[in-house]
Scaffold this active site. Structure first.
Site, short mmCIF file in Angstrom:
data_model
loop_
_atom_site.label_atom_id
_atom_site.label_comp_id
_atom_site.label_asym_id
_atom_site.label_seq_id
_atom_site.Cartn_x
_atom_site.Cartn_y
_atom_site.Cartn_z
CE LYS B 78 -4.03 1.82 2.51
NZ LYS B 78 -4.92 1.78 3.64
CB SER B 163 -8.28 3.32 2.63
OG SER B 163 -7.48 3.15 3.48
CB SER B 187 -8.78 0.98 5.65
OG SER B 187 -9.21 2.20 5.62
#
Ligand code: MG
Ligand code: ZN
Lengths: 95, 498, 453
Positions: B78, B163, B187
């Site tokens: 990420k 997210s 997330s």
């Protein structure tokens, strides 16, 4: 509690975010929607309840007083949008 | 021979050690899939050269008999993790061009164990979002598309959740074997549920936050996004560590999580919180939940009804605490030390222009809310009140865990929705996290397991929440649930050249 | 008794409170491992943590905690076994995080009282409200470039103790005495070097005026005053300015001001309207700071004898005058020199310290300090050792030389560093009565040692 244009302008100034006059009105609506929704918390009785400080029960770790870091100025400045003679630089501040 | 990219992490690990194939071969297949899958916009940057270099090193480790569970495994990272000399911007324009001179502890642990970095994945800007639509780099597309009445696949795009949207899309689309995610209010778990994957958020303090670009410090936690529970156990063990550089990291030995996957949940006490039965919740979610309960019962677990009375207040509490912390955490983005700088007539002018142009709308909205709830005269009514309610929410769980070992709930109130469907209704978007936020506010370990399909054939997940630092029981229960659900459906490939 | 200031319309009373920022003596910074050394190349003592790189986190330096507790103990303040670090949020060029980690609601040290002695010998008790730990900011340089300000983060994150007084001072003299007393205490405790020209100690000076006995007036806060003399100038100037303002029917604004040493005046920096809203909240990257009473007791044991105790002892045990005792204990090194010398002297003469103390104190304060001041030297690099000093005094006590001769011998000692007996011997100064001969002799010696002068 709800916010008006003046308050939103003040918050934006505190947060150092430029907000155009035309953006204020919509923001007032958006923020008030969220604040109205958050308002439901007032119905919770929190008398005598201690605020959360940490979700896990641990002690604050202490570091020994030794110089173990620093001394790599070039790496600090590597990502700086602007730097001169080993300094970060900003628009001149008049004092 | 099956395509290597169809293997699970555990299968790939075993194949690598047996010498059936090399990490370079595996990595090359993923790099090819990444090229094919660019349409998904799951990666912000692909790091092919680094990947191949790491793969060769990993092959060396394997030949030398020094392989760990992650050696030679190609994963996606990420964008929120700082990776040395590689683009690390939390999908925000304000960190434009930022390449840190340091490596986050979690990724350093993975590289130490021989994992291979394929690239940095897309995400909601600063992890603020539940659909990956707030990214400066554009939305990530869900590899899954719903089925129409006639059974044909929809042609419109769906969100992957957020997210960690880029991370789940990469794994679900076969563009990575697994990925790191971060979870502040859901997330990792919600996007995993939206894409038929396993998403695991460990106990707060289990993984170091050092080198993770902060959103909300008291909530942020790293975790794996994988194809299976076993994969999650393997990757979790590598990511977790005590870190003296993070004052909130906890000094506890990291167990061998894979050993926890005994398949035996007989006598395990599973709590079912009545407050998670929300009105307006789609029928299919309730049905899936009941199915999950039945599965666990059949596996020999004991089902116990419990109450978590403050559940409905978790989301509004979260939307005070998280923005407040974020408003302060994001103050360092001022155009001086790194990232974007937009000149102005004065120092304040430069700050304001830089932050106006550098932050997206949702991030600004949360900074403003956070600034407001901390400002003079409002602190007690908002922030302090929220932190007190947070205590009550944590106490609800503590009471429940006197009676049960884990708690079973749906992961999200719906399946993945269409792109743009909720992007102009913040609160509708926030509601995605209604089932994941309570565990986040209490720092508890929680996992989402793919459990079934919605009526229009989109994946749905169930969540298991455990006691603090009892990741093992969470994984054991999740493993049993996964076995019972035996969710094998994969998205039908519509991207790349058909 | 309160000292009132005569204005055109009657008497006024000035009320003063001080916030002293004292730099903690430590190797590394408060929350990072980079060095605190003074005067290094710009940004060479900065880590990723003290430059607020994304994802960096604070870890507290245990020595800074000890130093704050030691200081609290030295000031006789309450030590809080649990304190909390808060974020003070504001934007400035030399504040890389966009917030300062400080302590707001729950400081590490609570209330106490400081007793100061004034010129007229009277004493006054001044309350200490609190001491808290916080990060220093970096340094902005505005004069290096026509349209840029340069930022050096070497100081960023260095530990400071902010010592906040009660508004108990009523004159510049009292404020000066209070500041000096705090400086003496931190130097005794070894928690701050008190080095003002390096900015190790600076004060925010809060001044207001009121009619005697009336409610507190509106105060001005003059920031970062870095010398005691300047601080007293600030107080004089602000007192005058505010009285004039009020007597002309104007009103004092609650504002932040800055001092201009050149003109000896203050000017407005920021008014209440533009005042910050710091949005304090507990730093979520840090847990509350907690320690045990045992930890505090251990630190208490490690403290040296403190000035007030030392002063009383010099007076009661040796009969040193109140004034002399005060002068001697102001700096620990001075008091130590005196006690060592007195010890030697008592041995050499076999007399009781009480009988020798006054003579010894006078010699140290008048002769030695005078000579050191002239030579610009401190007691630690005194050319005259305690042993030699004691010897010189012993020669007088046993009548070998007169006080008059002693002064001459002392001059030679300063020049040559020789021991007095040797000097007296060589120069045959015993019972010499012809002073002219001696004068000549001294001139000769001084000439021989021109190079050393
Ligand atoms: Mg102050
Ligand atoms: Zn301060």
């Amino acid at each position: 509690m709800s916010v008006d244009k003046k308050t939103v302008a003040k918050i934006a100034d505190l947060a150092r975010i430029a907000v155009g006059e035309d953006e204020l009105e919509p923001l007032v609506g958006e923020l008030n929607n969220i604040l109205d929704w958050i308002e439901q918390l007032s119905e919770v009785n929190t008398d005598g309840v201690a605020p959360m400080t940490s979700v896990v029960a641990v002690d604050l770790p202490w570091r020994t007083d030794k110089v173990t870091d620093g001394g790599y100025r070039d790496e600090l400045l590597a990502n700086a949008p602007n730097s001169e003679h080993g300094f970060f630089t900003v628009p001149k501040v008049i004092e | 021979m099956t395509k290597l990219t169809e293997l699970t992490l555990a299968e790939a690990r075993d194949g690598l050690v047996k010498g059936d194939f090399t990490s370079r071969e595996l990595t090359e297949q993923y790099l090819a899939n990444m090229e094919q899958g660019r349409e998904l916009n799951s990666y912000i940057v692909e790091t092919a050269d680094i990947a191949l270099d790491m793969a060769d090193k990993a092959d060396g480790m394997i030949r030398g008999g020094n392989a760990t569970g992650m050696t030679g495994i190609p994963i996606a990272v990420k964008d929120l993790y700082c990776t040395k000399d590689v683009h690390s911007c939390s999908a925000s324009h304000i960190l434009n061009g930022f390449k840190p001179k340091y490596e986050s502890t979690v990724t350093a642990n993975l590289w130490q164990d021989g994992a291979v970095m394929l690239g940095k994945t897309n995400m909601d800007e600063f992890a603020m979002g539940s659909s990956n639509e707030t990214s400066y780099y554009g939305p990530t597309l869900n590899p899954w598309r719903a089925a129409k009445e006639n059974g044909e696949q929809e042609t419109k795009n769906y969100v992957p959740g957020g997210s960690s949207g880029g991370s789940v899309a990469a794994v679900a689309g076969g563009l990575a074997i697994a990925a790191t995610g971060t979870d502040t209010g859901g997330s990792i778990r919600q996007p995993a549920a939206f894409t038929g994957l396993v998403g695991f958020k460990p106990t707060y303090g289990r993984c170091s936050r050092w080198g993770m670009i902060a959103f909300a410090s008291s909530l942020d936690q790293a975790g794996p996004i994988t194809k299976t529970v076993r994969d999650a156990a393997i990757m979790m063990e590598s990511m977790a560590s005590y870190d003296v550089k993070d004052s909130t990291s906890v000094e506890r030995t990291v167990p061998n999580y894979e050993h926890a996957l005994t398949g035996d949940v007989r006598g395990l006490k599973i709590g079912i919180p009545k407050e998670y039965r929300m009105d307006g919740m789609p029928e299919e979610i309730e049905t899936l939940w009941q199915q999950g309960i039945a599965w666990m019962k059949a596996a020999g677990a004991e089902i116990i009804d419990i109450s978590l009375p403050h559940t409905k207040y978790a989301l509004p509490t979260y939307y005070i605490v998280a923005p407040a912390e974020a408003s302060s955490n994001l103050a360092r983005y001022d155009g001086v030390k790194y990232g974007l700088r937009v000149e102005g007539d004065s120092l304040d002018g430069m700050y304001k222009n830089t932050r106006a142009e550098g932050f997206g709308h949702e991030v600004k909205r949360r900074i403003l809310i956070g600034t407001y709830v901390l400002s003079a005269g409002y602190y007690d009514a908002y922030y302090l009140k929220a932190q007190k309610i947070r205590t009550l929410i944590a106490q609800d769980f503590a009471k429940a865990y006197e009676k049960v070992d884990v708690i079973l709930t749906p992961t999200a109130p719906s399946a993945a929705f269409a792109l743009g469907e909720k992007s102009d209704d913040p609160i509708a978007m926030y509601l995605n996290d209604i089932f994941t936020v309570p565990a986040s506010l209490s720092g508890l370990p929680a996992i989402s397991v793919p459990a079934g399909l919605s009526k229009d054939a989109m994946p749905l997940g169930l969540q298991i929440i455990g006691r603090a630092f009892d990741e093992e029981t969470v994984l054991r229960a999740a493993h049993a649930l996964e076995h019972a659900a035996s969710f094998t459906t994969k998205p039908k490939v519509w991207w790349g050249e058909k | 008794m309160a000292k009132y200031i005569q204005g055109a319309t009657g008497e006024w009373e000035v009320v003063i409170g001080l916030e002293i920022h004292a730099q903690v003596t430590s190797e590394a910074k408060l929350f990072s491992g980079s060095s605190t050394k003074f005067g290094s190349e710009p940004n060479t003592q900065v880590s990723f943590v003290c430059s607020a790189m994304p994802g960096m986190l604070p870890v507290i330096n245990e020595e800074c905690i000890r130093q704050a507790v030691r200081t609290g103990l030295a000031m006789g303040c309450k030590i809080n076994l649990r304190s909390v670090f808060d974020r003070k949020n504001y934007f400035y060029a030399d504040l890389p995080q966009g917030y300062q980690i400080s302590q707001f609601k729950d400081p590490i040290v609570g209330e106490g009282v400081i007793e100061v002695t004034l010129e007229d010998g009277s004493t006054k008790v001044i309350g200490v409200e609190r001491l808290h730990l916080e990060q220093d900011a970096g340094k902005s340089m505005h004069d290096q470039h026509p349209n840029q300000t340069y930022v050096d983060l070497n100081r960023s994150g260095v530990a400071l103790m902010e010592i906040v007084s009660m508004p108990d001072m009523r004159s510049a003299e009292e404020a000066g005495a209070y500041f000096r007393k705090i400086r003496t205490l931190v130097r005794y405790a070894g928690t701050c070097d008190g080095n003002m020209d390096q900015g190790s100690m600076r004060a925010d000076v809060n001044v207001s005026v009121r009619r005697p006995g009336a409610e507190l007036g509106i105060r001005s806060e003059t920031k970062n005053v870095n010398s005691i003399r300047f601080m007293m100038q600030v107080i004089e100037f602000e007192t005058r300015r505010q009285i004039d303002l009020l007597e002309d029917g104007g009103e004092v604004l609650q504002e932040t001001r800055q001092f201009d040493p050149a003109s000896g005046t203050t000017s407005s920096l920021r008014s209440k309207e533009e005042a910050h809203d710091y949005r304090y909240f507990p730093d979520p990257d840090l847990l509350p700071l907690e320690f045990t009473q045992e930890f505090v007791d251990e630190l208490a044991k490690s403290l040296p004898e403190l000035p007030d105790v030392k002063k009383d002892r010099l007076i009661t045990d040796f009969g040193v005058t109140e004034y002399n005792a005060g002068v001697l204990v102001a700096e620990k090194d001075n008091a130590d020199y005196f006690e060592e010398l007195l010890q030697d002297l008592a041995q050499k003469t076999g007399k009781d310290k009480v009988k020798l103390a006054t003579q010894a104190a006078n010699w140290v304060i008048v002769d030695l300090f005078g000579a050191l001041k002239k030579a610009g030297k401190s007691i630690t690099d005194s050319p005259v050792s305690t042993a030699h000093g004691a010897e010189l005094l012993a020669l007088q006590v046993d009548g070998t030389i007169s006080g008059r001769i002693a002064k001459d011998v002392f001059e030679i000692m300063l020049e040559t560093g020789n021991n007095p007996e040797q000097i007296v011997e060589e120069k045959g100064m015993k019972q010499v009565s012809d002073t002219g001969a001696i004068e000549a002799m001294i001139d000769e010696i001084l000439a021989d040692n021109q190079d050393k002068v």
